[in-house]
Scaffold this motif. Structure first.
Motif, short mmCIF file in Angstrom:
data_model
loop_
_atom_site.label_atom_id
_atom_site.label_comp_id
_atom_site.label_asym_id
_atom_site.label_seq_id
_atom_site.Cartn_x
_atom_site.Cartn_y
_atom_site.Cartn_z
N ALA A 84 0.85 -1.20 0.00
CA ALA A 84 0.00 0.00 0.00
C ALA A 84 0.88 1.25 0.00
CB ALA A 84 -0.90 -0.01 1.22
N GLY A 85 0.55 2.19 -0.85
CA GLY A 85 1.30 3.45 -0.92
C GLY A 85 2.54 3.36 -1.81
N LYS A 86 2.88 2.15 -2.29
CA LYS A 86 4.08 2.01 -3.14
C LYS A 86 3.70 2.18 -4.61
CE LYS A 86 7.17 0.41 -0.04
NZ LYS A 86 7.66 1.53 0.73
N LYS A 87 4.65 2.76 -5.36
CA LYS A 87 4.46 2.88 -6.81
C LYS A 87 5.37 1.87 -7.49
CE LYS A 87 3.03 7.63 -6.74
NZ LYS A 87 3.55 8.96 -6.59
N VAL A 88 4.78 1.06 -8.36
CA VAL A 88 5.52 -0.02 -9.02
C VAL A 88 5.46 0.16 -10.53
CG1 VAL A 88 5.58 -2.53 -9.38
CG2 VAL A 88 5.01 -1.64 -7.12
N ILE A 89 6.61 0.00 -11.18
CA ILE A 89 6.62 0.02 -12.65
C ILE A 89 7.17 -1.33 -13.12
CG2 ILE A 89 8.79 1.32 -12.65
CD1 ILE A 89 8.38 2.13 -15.39
N ILE A 90 6.54 -1.85 -14.15
CA ILE A 90 6.95 -3.16 -14.69
C ILE A 90 7.08 -3.04 -16.20
CG2 ILE A 90 6.21 -5.58 -15.00
CD1 ILE A 90 4.63 -5.14 -12.29
N THR A 91 8.21 -3.49 -16.75
CA THR A 91 8.27 -3.60 -18.21
C THR A 91 7.87 -5.03 -18.54
OG1 THR A 91 10.59 -4.29 -18.30
CG2 THR A 91 10.14 -1.91 -18.42
N ALA A 92 7.10 -5.20 -19.62
CA ALA A 92 6.56 -6.53 -19.91
C ALA A 92 6.48 -6.77 -21.41
CB ALA A 92 5.16 -6.67 -19.30
N GLY A 93 6.50 -8.05 -21.78
CA GLY A 93 6.30 -8.44 -23.18
C GLY A 93 7.56 -8.28 -24.01
N PRO A 94 7.40 -8.45 -25.32
CA PRO A 94 8.55 -8.32 -26.23
C PRO A 94 8.69 -6.88 -26.69
CG PRO A 94 6.65 -8.99 -27.47
CD PRO A 94 6.17 -8.78 -26.05
N THR A 95 9.74 -6.57 -27.42
CA THR A 95 9.73 -5.33 -28.22
C THR A 95 9.74 -5.75 -29.68
OG1 THR A 95 12.14 -5.10 -28.26
CG2 THR A 95 10.96 -3.98 -26.47
N TYR A 96 9.14 -4.89 -30.52
CA TYR A 96 9.15 -5.11 -31.97
C TYR A 96 10.04 -4.03 -32.57
CZ TYR A 96 5.00 -8.23 -31.93
OH TYR A 96 4.11 -9.25 -31.75
N GLU A 97 11.09 -4.43 -33.23
CA GLU A 97 12.01 -3.48 -33.86
C GLU A 97 11.68 -3.46 -35.35
OE1 GLU A 97 13.66 -1.85 -31.64
OE2 GLU A 97 13.26 -3.23 -29.98
N LYS A 98 11.18 -2.31 -35.81
CA LYS A 98 10.59 -2.25 -37.15
C LYS A 98 11.64 -2.32 -38.25
CE LYS A 98 7.08 0.86 -35.52
NZ LYS A 98 6.61 2.22 -35.68
N ILE A 99 11.36 -3.14 -39.26
CA ILE A 99 12.22 -3.20 -40.45
C ILE A 99 11.56 -2.37 -41.56
CG2 ILE A 99 13.16 -4.74 -42.23
CD1 ILE A 99 13.04 -7.00 -40.06
N ASP A 100 10.30 -2.68 -41.84
CA ASP A 100 9.51 -1.93 -42.83
C ASP A 100 8.06 -1.99 -42.36
OD1 ASP A 100 8.40 -4.34 -43.64
OD2 ASP A 100 9.54 -4.51 -45.49
N PRO A 101 7.09 -1.46 -43.12
CA PRO A 101 5.71 -1.42 -42.58
C PRO A 101 5.12 -2.79 -42.25
CG PRO A 101 5.91 0.02 -44.48
CD PRO A 101 7.20 -0.74 -44.41
N VAL A 102 5.69 -3.87 -42.74
CA VAL A 102 5.07 -5.18 -42.46
C VAL A 102 5.98 -6.14 -41.68
CG1 VAL A 102 3.48 -5.13 -44.42
CG2 VAL A 102 5.76 -6.08 -44.72
N ARG A 103 7.22 -5.75 -41.42
CA ARG A 103 8.14 -6.70 -40.78
C ARG A 103 8.82 -6.09 -39.57
NH1 ARG A 103 9.32 -6.81 -46.40
NH2 ARG A 103 8.54 -8.70 -47.38
N PHE A 104 9.18 -6.95 -38.66
CA PHE A 104 9.89 -6.49 -37.47
C PHE A 104 10.79 -7.60 -36.94
CE2 PHE A 104 7.51 -9.06 -34.48
CZ PHE A 104 6.26 -9.22 -35.06
N ILE A 105 11.72 -7.22 -36.05
CA ILE A 105 12.48 -8.22 -35.29
C ILE A 105 11.82 -8.29 -33.91
CG2 ILE A 105 14.71 -8.78 -34.23
CD1 ILE A 105 16.01 -7.13 -36.50
N GLY A 106 11.44 -9.49 -33.49
CA GLY A 106 10.79 -9.63 -32.19
C GLY A 106 11.21 -10.90 -31.50
N ASN A 107 10.45 -11.32 -30.53
CA ASN A 107 10.75 -12.58 -29.85
C ASN A 107 9.45 -13.20 -29.33
OD1 ASN A 107 10.31 -11.60 -27.03
ND2 ASN A 107 11.97 -10.23 -27.63
N TYR A 108 9.56 -14.36 -28.70
CA TYR A 108 8.37 -15.14 -28.33
C TYR A 108 7.72 -14.71 -27.01
CZ TYR A 108 9.80 -18.46 -31.96
OH TYR A 108 10.12 -19.04 -33.14
N SER A 109 8.20 -13.65 -26.39
CA SER A 109 7.62 -13.26 -25.09
C SER A 109 6.12 -12.92 -25.25
CB SER A 109 8.36 -12.03 -24.55
OG SER A 109 7.67 -11.51 -23.44
N THR A 110 5.31 -13.39 -24.29
CA THR A 110 3.85 -13.14 -24.36
C THR A 110 3.39 -12.10 -23.34
OG1 THR A 110 3.51 -14.93 -22.78
CG2 THR A 110 3.30 -15.47 -25.14
#
Ligand code: C5P
Length: 399
Positions: free
Chosen positions: A185-211
């Motif tokens: 109670a009273g604590k502030k928590v930040i969490i980063t979650a999931g994958p990142t998508y690194e864009k190559i072009d409008p239809v492709r990216f580099i990513g990973n299997y994180s859900t």
């Protein structure tokens, strides 16, 4: 959380009463002792025998048991309860509760109850939307009761709208969340979650299997323990259970860093759970890269910022920073090395060599390392249970 808890389940006369049989079963399965009180109208929908069989206790409905003349003490019941849930709560019972119309066993027990009271309304959409129902629910809220808002969907009338009693599983979850100690109670928590998508072009990216399942389980657990939670989330399909959890959606590692840095200064606990891509294409091609006959395109990569290490450098006294290490070999030494290099206070190791651990699974198997050189290895558990172990460790460290 419900083990050994005394729960009064008040059932009123609505068709959703059949769902309360399942609710009784789930509460008993979770270890609660359940005392069912039915209004006279409720008995038209489901026989008391159903509830007495499922709860293992005679159902109470009248002030007196007719054949013995035994008085059913609403005062004793009200004191016995750790929580009371009225499900389904009809417009009539809500109105009586709001205005103290104590003409049946259920409402008198409600008026005597010292424990927290939960109300799960169920009625037709127009009754639900009627100003008197809304006013009565507001009154109940103002008395400190907890309203479990009904869901939208098809109703017994075949009309579609808001009025379906919330599902028994959800009601059990709300109740058990209520009993979680609010040690954040009273604590502030930040969490980063999931994958990142690194864009190559409008239809492709580099990513990973994180859900994102582990990160969102951590967010839900922190919220259950009373923290105010922000998730900086890569593209995922999962959703938080608690609508108060703030989600900042991002795609790339750079966007994730920017969002995390903005929030971090005002944060007590930061957990870096995202599977951040280590590299990104050095430029974005804004039209789709065409397939050439003979030439194979080459994508040049640049290093992404390390979010955990950046926050590790910005960390102030009193802030607690947690990282994850997903390893395939030399697990322990890699995890310890990362913890020191990134200036983390704790690192959670999961090995891809352990069955059921890592990306996409509903389970995880972790070893938690803390700054003092201590480590604890846990069994394979569900991700919500792992999240609970992680916060138990964090709370212990903060003490
Ligand atoms: O170095 P490695 O990627 O194995 O470290 C994993 C930890 O660092 C995780 O907590 C992950 O969220 C975090 N990380 C990060 N930014 C990166 C790479 C990893 O925050 N660019």
């Amino acid at each position: 959380m419900l083990k050994g808890k005394h729960i009064i389940l008040g059932v009123t006369g609505g068709i959703a009463a059949y769902k309360s049989a399942i609710l009784t079963r789930l509460l008993v399965k979770a270890g609660a002792e359940v005392q069912v009180i039915m209004t006279p109208a409720a008995k038209q929908f489901v026989a008391p025998l159903t509830f007495s069989t499922l709860s293992g206790k005679p159902v109470i409905s009248e002030f007196f048991t007719a054949n013995t003349g035994q008085w059913n003490s609403h005062v004793d019941l009200g004191l016995w309860a750790d929580a009371m849930i009225i499900a389904p709560a009809t417009a009539s019972t809500i109105g009586k509760m709001a205005n103290g119309v104590a003409d049946n066993m259920l409402v008198t027990t409600y008026l005597s109850a010292k424990a927290p009271v939960f109300v799960a309304p169920a009625m037709d959409l127009d009754m639900m939307a009627h100003p008197s129902t809304r006013r009565n629910l507001e009154l109940l809220k103002s008395y400190g009761n907890h309203i479990i808002e009904p869901a939208e969907g098809e109703l017994a009338s075949h009309l579609v709208g808001k009025g379906r009693m919330e599902e028994p599983e959800k009601i059990v979850q709300v109740l058990s969340n209520f009993f979680v100690p609010k040690d954040l109670a009273g604590k502030k928590v930040i969490i980063t979650a999931g994958p990142t998508y690194e864009k190559i072009d409008p239809v492709r990216f580099i990513g990973n299997y994180s859900t994102g399942k582990m990160g969102y389980a951590l967010a839900d657990e922190a919220a259950r323990r009373g923290a105010s939670v922000t998730v900086v989330s890569g593209p995922v399909a999962v959703k938080p259970q608690d609508s108060d959890i703030k989600i900042i959606p991002v795609q790339t590692a750079r966007q994730m860093l920017e969002a995390a840095q903005t929030v971090f200064a005002d944060t007590d606990i930061a957990i870096m759970c995202a599977a951040v891509a280590d590299y990104a294409p050095d430029h974005y091609t804004d039209s789709k890269i065409k397939r050439e006959k003979d030439e194979i395109p080459v994508i040049h990569l640049v290093k992404n910022p390390d979010i955990a290490a950046t926050l590790g450098r910005e960390k102030q006294p009193g802030q607690f920073l947690v990282g994850f290490a997903l390893e395939t070999d030399s697990e322990q030494s890699n995890a310890r090395e990362k913890m020191h290099r990134k200036n983390l206070d704790m690192i959670v190791l999961n090995s891809l060599r352990d069955k059921g651990a890592g990306f996409g699974t509903d389970t995880n198997k972790v070893t938690i390392f803390t700054g003092e050189g201590m480590s604890v290895t846990y069994d394979l558990k569900s991700k919500p249970q792992v999240a609970s172990d992680i916060f138990d460790s964090i709370v212990r460290c903060l003490k």
